[in-house]
Design a protein around this motif. Structure first.
Motif, PDB file in Angstrom:
ATOM      1  N   ALA A  97      22.209  32.218 -54.603  1.00 14.17           N
ATOM      2  CA  ALA A  97      21.248  31.231 -54.110  1.00 14.17           C
ATOM      3  C   ALA A  97      21.875  29.840 -54.047  1.00 14.17           C
ATOM      4  O   ALA A  97      21.744  29.123 -53.038  1.00 14.17           O
ATOM      5  N   LEU A  98      22.574  29.437 -55.092  1.00 11.44           N
ATOM      6  CA  LEU A  98      23.171  28.100 -55.121  1.00 11.44           C
ATOM      7  C   LEU A  98      24.288  27.946 -54.101  1.00 11.44           C
ATOM      8  O   LEU A  98      24.640  26.824 -53.736  1.00 11.44           O
ATOM      9  N   ALA A  99      24.855  29.067 -53.629  1.00 13.08           N
ATOM     10  CA  ALA A  99      25.867  28.985 -52.570  1.00 13.08           C
ATOM     11  C   ALA A  99      25.278  28.416 -51.287  1.00 13.08           C
ATOM     12  O   ALA A  99      26.005  27.892 -50.434  1.00 13.08           O
ATOM     13  N   GLN A 100      23.950  28.478 -51.138  1.00 12.11           N
ATOM     14  CA  GLN A 100      23.271  27.872 -49.992  1.00 12.11           C
ATOM     15  C   GLN A 100      22.876  26.427 -50.259  1.00 12.11           C
ATOM     16  O   GLN A 100      22.255  25.793 -49.411  1.00 12.11           O
ATOM     17  N   LEU A 149      11.206  26.553 -62.193  1.00  9.14           N
ATOM     18  CA  LEU A 149      11.038  27.971 -62.534  1.00  9.14           C
ATOM     19  C   LEU A 149      12.375  28.563 -62.960  1.00  9.14           C
ATOM     20  O   LEU A 149      12.450  29.311 -63.943  1.00  9.14           O
ATOM     21  N   VAL A 150      13.435  28.227 -62.234  1.00  6.89           N
ATOM     22  CA  VAL A 150      14.768  28.703 -62.588  1.00  6.89           C
ATOM     23  C   VAL A 150      15.180  28.154 -63.959  1.00  6.89           C
ATOM     24  O   VAL A 150      15.741  28.876 -64.791  1.00  6.89           O
ATOM     25  N   ARG A 151      14.865  26.883 -64.203  1.00  8.17           N
ATOM     26  CA  ARG A 151      15.220  26.269 -65.496  1.00  8.17           C
ATOM     27  C   ARG A 151      14.473  26.959 -66.641  1.00  8.17           C
ATOM     28  O   ARG A 151      15.056  27.231 -67.698  1.00  8.17           O
ATOM     29  N   HIS A 152      13.204  27.241 -66.447  1.00  3.20           N
ATOM     30  CA  HIS A 152      12.442  27.951 -67.486  1.00  3.20           C
ATOM     31  C   HIS A 152      13.036  29.330 -67.747  1.00  3.20           C
ATOM     32  O   HIS A 152      13.066  29.792 -68.902  1.00  3.20           O
ATOM     33  N   ASP A 187      31.094  33.429 -67.713  1.00  2.00           N
ATOM     34  CA  ASP A 187      32.198  32.910 -66.906  1.00  2.00           C
ATOM     35  C   ASP A 187      31.902  31.475 -66.495  1.00  2.00           C
ATOM     36  O   ASP A 187      30.773  30.983 -66.596  1.00  2.00           O
ATOM     37  N   LEU A 188      32.937  30.790 -66.026  1.00  2.00           N
ATOM     38  CA  LEU A 188      32.834  29.376 -65.685  1.00  2.00           C
ATOM     39  C   LEU A 188      31.873  29.134 -64.526  1.00  2.00           C
ATOM     40  O   LEU A 188      31.112  28.153 -64.536  1.00  2.00           O
ATOM     41  N   ASP A 189      31.880  30.014 -63.516  1.00  2.00           N
ATOM     42  CA  ASP A 189      30.992  29.835 -62.363  1.00  2.00           C
ATOM     43  C   ASP A 189      29.532  29.873 -62.780  1.00  2.00           C
ATOM     44  O   ASP A 189      28.711  29.100 -62.277  1.00  2.00           O
ATOM     45  N   THR A 190      29.204  30.787 -63.690  1.00  2.00           N
ATOM     46  CA  THR A 190      27.819  30.865 -64.169  1.00  2.00           C
ATOM     47  C   THR A 190      27.439  29.606 -64.942  1.00  2.00           C
ATOM     48  O   THR A 190      26.347  29.055 -64.753  1.00  2.00           O
ATOM     49  N   ARG A 191      28.317  29.137 -65.784  1.00  2.00           N
ATOM     50  CA  ARG A 191      28.033  27.919 -66.559  1.00  2.00           C
ATOM     51  C   ARG A 191      27.856  26.716 -65.637  1.00  2.00           C
ATOM     52  O   ARG A 191      26.966  25.879 -65.851  1.00  2.00           O
ATOM     53  N   ASN A 192      28.673  26.608 -64.597  1.00  2.00           N
ATOM     54  CA  ASN A 192      28.540  25.498 -63.644  1.00  2.00           C
ATOM     55  C   ASN A 192      27.229  25.592 -62.862  1.00  2.00           C
ATOM     56  O   ASN A 192      26.585  24.573 -62.584  1.00  2.00           O
ATOM     57  N   LEU A 246      24.480  24.431 -65.086  1.00  2.00           N
ATOM     58  CA  LEU A 246      24.552  22.972 -65.258  1.00  2.00           C
ATOM     59  C   LEU A 246      23.939  22.252 -64.066  1.00  2.00           C
ATOM     60  O   LEU A 246      23.264  21.223 -64.241  1.00  2.00           O
ATOM     61  N   GLN A 247      24.132  22.764 -62.866  1.00  2.00           N
ATOM     62  CA  GLN A 247      23.526  22.148 -61.680  1.00  2.00           C
ATOM     63  C   GLN A 247      22.001  22.131 -61.785  1.00  2.00           C
ATOM     64  O   GLN A 247      21.364  21.131 -61.476  1.00  2.00           O
ATOM     65  N   VAL A 248      21.436  23.266 -62.217  1.00  2.00           N
ATOM     66  CA  VAL A 248      19.972  23.353 -62.332  1.00  2.00           C
ATOM     67  C   VAL A 248      19.467  22.414 -63.423  1.00  2.00           C
ATOM     68  O   VAL A 248      18.456  21.723 -63.255  1.00  2.00           O
ATOM     69  N   VAL A 249      20.162  22.371 -64.555  1.00  2.00           N
ATOM     70  CA  VAL A 249      19.748  21.524 -65.672  1.00  2.00           C
ATOM     71  C   VAL A 249      19.772  20.048 -65.262  1.00  2.00           C
ATOM     72  O   VAL A 249      18.874  19.273 -65.601  1.00  2.00           O
ATOM     73  N   ASN A 250      20.787  19.644 -64.493  1.00  2.00           N
ATOM     74  CA  ASN A 250      20.936  18.234 -64.118  1.00  2.00           C
ATOM     75  C   ASN A 250      19.824  17.739 -63.197  1.00  2.00           C
ATOM     76  O   ASN A 250      19.491  16.549 -63.217  1.00  2.00           O
ATOM     77  N   VAL A 251      19.257  18.635 -62.380  1.00  2.00           N
ATOM     78  CA  VAL A 251      18.228  18.199 -61.423  1.00  2.00           C
ATOM     79  C   VAL A 251      16.816  18.432 -61.949  1.00  2.00           C
ATOM     80  O   VAL A 251      15.844  18.206 -61.223  1.00  2.00           O
ATOM     81  N   THR A 252      16.681  18.901 -63.186  1.00  2.00           N
ATOM     82  CA  THR A 252      15.345  19.094 -63.785  1.00  2.00           C
ATOM     83  C   THR A 252      15.263  18.336 -65.112  1.00  2.00           C
ATOM     84  O   THR A 252      15.043  18.938 -66.171  1.00  2.00           O
ATOM     85  N   PRO A 253      15.425  17.003 -65.082  1.00  2.00           N
ATOM     86  CA  PRO A 253      15.469  16.232 -66.336  1.00  2.00           C
ATOM     87  C   PRO A 253      14.134  16.181 -67.068  1.00  2.00           C
ATOM     88  O   PRO A 253      14.109  15.959 -68.282  1.00  2.00           O
TER      89      PRO A 253
END
Length: 468
Positions: A161-164, A216-219, A237-242, A245-252
């Motif tokens: 999904a994030l690839a889009q 919803l993804v963050r929850h 793996d690193l890709d999953t962690r990154n 992190l993208q989702v966490v950063n946009v749901t403060p």
């Protein structure tokens, strides 16, 4: 094949049991629930299907999950019904009936009344999804088993999904400053800005990543983190962690107390022409967060399930083994890597499962073409032979191999010789351990040994081709 509980009926089956339909006790409610499950098709919004689009598999949209065989009057009096399965594996349930479909190459013995482990199914998934599950014990309850599988698929679906791009949608925001760029809210202006201090209360509609779907993804991320298995999967793996992190950063402004509200806001699946992969992610998140409500019957008459095509899973698993040998793996559903059968017409395109240019063609078969438990050889179907011969002729290759699972302990290669032109076809089997008592960790150890022997046989086939 079946365990009994006070409230729930658990039924364990294997896929492709055409020659041996499973028999289960017939009671009114259980039979009706099974009938509902049988009539569900794979386009049902209540079912998760992997790959996320049924167009990526060989299964049709109207394929039934199971088939209930009409009983004779004598069998009906005995209160049993027969269930036939196809090429679909996974879990599906409705109300108090939980149906679990394992790989037919798993050891399905249930000594002591315990539910079968399904080690081979878990092992293939862990390899395809690139997750280390050696610490996973698969003899957990049906509830935990389904939830574990949902957890396993989450990183893959999230990254697709994030690839889009990060999903964004319009939201209303309230401001109170001197840069008015929206509709003035008079009542709030009077309440907050009188006497006038140079600021004006207004609201505006803006595209934002901080929306209900990404919340919803963050929850879901925070929910998965609550289990040791989940934490291991998210840190795999690193890709999953990154991606996380993208989702966490946009749901403060994430708050765990908002979970029920967010779930309710996201019950209607999105249908965006660009963010197409987010629909599967949304379904998966809802299934994870609402899993306990469904499993314990709080959502009455609501079916649920996680299903996947056995042939697709076997082919993708083989790809993890053959990729280091530089095999080409065309993807017919994506239209990638195809070869025109005729030079004059580009419409007839063939997609071998695996091949090496000028050397060998390999066809993945999730069938019992290897030897059986007694070491007896099974004949390859005529249609499959014709198919691989077509690939060999078109690619000008004299060596073809079928790659299939085997329940036979011994190494073997079954050869077919084609005419007098030195062309040969072989059946190479990957032995699957048949010990139900094996812990999953030990099963993985045995599988790695068998994979090494399997790869050696494939390399031997390549070497014999080079000597021709």
């Amino acid at each position: 094949m079946m365990t009994r509980e006070t409230k729930n009926k658990k039924i364990s089956l294997t896929d492709n049991n055409y020659n041996k339909e499973e028999r289960v006790p017939w009671s009114g409610k259980i039979f009706n629930n099974l009938k509902d499950i049988a009539q569900k098709d794979l386009s049902s919004p209540d079912l998760l299907v992997f790959p996320s689009s049924i167009d990526d598999t060989e299964i049709n949209a109207d394929t039934h999950i199971i088939e209930l065989i009409q009983d004779s009057e004598e069998e009906t009096n005995k209160k049993v019904c027969k269930i036939r399965t196809g090429n679909i594996m996974g879990f599906v349930g409705k109300d108090n009936v939980h149906l679990r479909i394992h790989s037919r190459f798993d050891d399905m013995s249930n000594e002591g009344g315990k539910e079968p482990k399904g080690n081979f199914l878990y092992y293939m998934l862990s390899k395809v999804l690139n997750i280390n599950l050696t610490s996973l014990e698969t003899t957990t309850s049906a509830k935990d088993s389904i939830l574990n599988l949902l957890f396993m698929f989450f990183p893959k679906v999230l990254k697709e999904a994030l690839a889009q791009g990060l999903y964004k949608e319009y939201r209303y925001f309230q401001y109170n400053d001197d840069r008015v760029r929206g509709a003035i809210e008079v009542s709030r202006f009077i309440r907050e800005d009188i006497p006038f201090r140079g600021k004006i209360a207004y609201r505006t509609r803006e595209l934002s990543h901080n929306n209900n779907l990404l919340h919803l993804v963050r929850h879901t991320i925070e929910y998965i983190r609550n289990s040791s298995l989940g934490r291991g999967i998210l840190n795999n793996d690193l890709d999953t962690r990154n991606a996380i992190l993208q989702v966490v950063n946009v749901t403060p402004d994430y708050q765990v107390r908002d979970r029920r509200r967010i779930i309710q806001c996201c019950m209607q699946l999105i249908n965006h022409p660009f963010y197409t992969k987010y629909r599967a992610l949304q379904k998966l998140c809802l299934s994870i967060l609402r899993h306990e409500r469904v499993m314990y019957g709080e959502d009455n008459d609501k079916g649920y399930g996680l299903l996947f095509d056995g042939a697709w899973l076997w082919e993708e698993y083989l790809n993890t083994l053959l990729k280091p040998l530089d095999f080409v793996h065309p993807e017919n559903k994506k239209g990638q890597g195809g070869i025109n059968l005729f030079d004059t017409t580009p419409h007839h395109t063939i997609y071998p499962d695996f091949y090496k240019e000028g050397q060998i063609v390999a066809d993945a078969k999730y069938k019992r073409y290897a030897k059986d438990e007694n070491g007896n050889k099974r004949e390859v179907a005529r249609e499959d032979l014709y198919q691989i011969i077509t690939y060999m002729y078109r690619l000008n290759i004299k060596k073809g191999i079928f790659l299939c699972p085997s329940v036979c302990k011994e190494e073997f290669v079954t050869p077919y010789k084609i005419g007098d032109n030195d062309a040969t076809i072989e059946v190479i089997g990957l032995s699957i351990p048949q010990n139900a008592k094996l812990h999953f960790r030990d099963f993985c150890t045995e599988m790695r040994k068998n994979e090494y022997k399997f790869i050696c046989m494939v390399e031997k086939a390549l070497t014999s081709m080079d000597s021709i």
